[in-house]
Motif scaffolding. Sequence first.
Motif, mmCIF file in Angstrom:
data_model
loop_
_atom_site.group_PDB
_atom_site.id
_atom_site.type_symbol
_atom_site.label_atom_id
_atom_site.label_comp_id
_atom_site.label_asym_id
_atom_site.label_seq_id
_atom_site.Cartn_x
_atom_site.Cartn_y
_atom_site.Cartn_z
ATOM 1 N N TYR A 99 -38.799 28.602 -25.770
ATOM 2 C CA TYR A 99 -39.750 28.876 -26.439
ATOM 3 C C TYR A 99 -40.691 28.041 -26.675
ATOM 4 O O TYR A 99 -40.461 26.729 -26.830
ATOM 5 C CB TYR A 99 -39.448 29.526 -28.019
ATOM 6 N N THR A 184 -41.544 32.201 -23.806
ATOM 7 C CA THR A 184 -42.237 32.791 -25.036
ATOM 8 C C THR A 184 -42.915 32.181 -25.956
ATOM 9 O O THR A 184 -42.825 31.002 -26.272
ATOM 10 C CB THR A 184 -41.278 33.840 -25.665
ATOM 11 N N ILE A 186 -45.092 31.549 -29.549
ATOM 12 C CA ILE A 186 -44.925 32.041 -30.837
ATOM 13 C C ILE A 186 -45.957 31.398 -31.711
ATOM 14 O O ILE A 186 -45.914 30.167 -31.728
ATOM 15 C CB ILE A 186 -43.763 32.315 -31.392
ATOM 16 N N GLU A 194 -46.470 35.023 -34.685
ATOM 17 C CA GLU A 194 -47.132 36.167 -33.876
ATOM 18 C C GLU A 194 -46.814 35.606 -32.698
ATOM 19 O O GLU A 194 -47.035 34.579 -32.137
ATOM 20 C CB GLU A 194 -48.528 36.126 -34.219
ATOM 21 N N VAL A 195 -46.298 36.759 -31.647
ATOM 22 C CA VAL A 195 -45.915 36.282 -30.611
ATOM 23 C C VAL A 195 -47.376 36.595 -29.572
ATOM 24 O O VAL A 195 -47.836 37.515 -29.479
ATOM 25 C CB VAL A 195 -44.961 37.540 -29.884
ATOM 26 N N ARG A 197 -47.414 35.480 -26.103
ATOM 27 C CA ARG A 197 -47.046 35.525 -24.997
ATOM 28 C C ARG A 197 -45.787 36.018 -24.961
ATOM 29 O O ARG A 197 -44.934 35.088 -25.128
ATOM 30 C CB ARG A 197 -47.441 34.505 -23.878
ATOM 31 N N GLU A 198 -45.381 37.042 -24.327
ATOM 32 C CA GLU A 198 -44.044 37.446 -24.204
ATOM 33 C C GLU A 198 -43.577 36.718 -22.830
ATOM 34 O O GLU A 198 -44.033 36.805 -21.804
ATOM 35 C CB GLU A 198 -44.044 39.129 -23.691
ATOM 36 N N GLY A 199 -42.211 35.892 -23.129
ATOM 37 C CA GLY A 199 -41.938 35.422 -21.776
ATOM 38 C C GLY A 199 -40.373 35.588 -22.008
ATOM 39 O O GLY A 199 -39.771 36.589 -22.154
ATOM 40 N N LYS A 200 -39.751 34.614 -21.389
ATOM 41 C CA LYS A 200 -38.232 34.450 -21.381
ATOM 42 C C LYS A 200 -37.729 34.497 -22.879
ATOM 43 O O LYS A 200 -38.372 33.837 -23.671
ATOM 44 C CB LYS A 200 -37.779 33.208 -20.607
ATOM 45 N N ASP A 202 -34.675 35.809 -26.009
ATOM 46 C CA ASP A 202 -34.672 36.797 -26.967
ATOM 47 C C ASP A 202 -34.766 36.384 -28.466
ATOM 48 O O ASP A 202 -33.905 35.935 -28.990
ATOM 49 C CB ASP A 202 -33.353 37.600 -26.846
ATOM 50 N N LEU A 203 -36.168 36.415 -28.967
ATOM 51 C CA LEU A 203 -36.458 35.647 -30.123
ATOM 52 C C LEU A 203 -35.665 36.265 -31.501
ATOM 53 O O LEU A 203 -35.665 37.411 -31.661
ATOM 54 C CB LEU A 203 -37.798 35.809 -30.345
#
Length: 205
Positions: A99, A184, A186, A194-195, A197-200, A202-203
């Motif tokens: 992250y 990812t 955040i 607030e996310v 960019r969605e990336g690798k 599992d937040l």
Amino acid sequence: MAELIKIYEENPNPKEIEKIVKVLKKGGLIIYPTDTVYGLGCDINNHTALEKIAQIKGIKLENANLSFICENLSNLSEYAKQIDNNTFKILKRNLPGPYTFILHGSNNLPSVFKKKKTVGIRVPNNSICQAIVSKLGNPIVSTSIKDEDEVVEYTTDPELIAEKWDKLVDIVVDGGFGDNVASTVIDLTEGEPEVIREGKGDLTL
């Protein structure tokens, strides 16, 4: 000519780590593994090296969105301010991990980043880059490497990376095949996560 140095994540060789850190301290650029894609990095305190990275990316240094690779949470808190309890809990639950957290920058930032109100901070779950940052004693400023034509092998295979970046960097650290999914991102600057960019990963919020 970039030197390709093989390092095993299970047991990073201290002599090789020391060699890499010496290059960083002299203003060299390295490409190294993280828990996501391979990164291009330099010593946060070396202005010449920072300028080189900005030049490679084709942007002005003061406009560059570069991540700070930190060793751990206490290392991270030196460069970010206003970490409240809720933010700290989110960081603690998810780091080390894939992250990038955007936080308010502190007064400890190098002068070139002082005008930026926010910083992107990472603590990758990768023992090679953790060993480099630990030995260096301060963060690596980093950006992920991308290929113009999106050929997967270029971003994941260290030998192909070394061929492509041969004249631009001093060392390519071969830590095995990298991932092809970025971190990812955040934003934690407004209290509510607030996310961006969605990336690798599992937040866990």
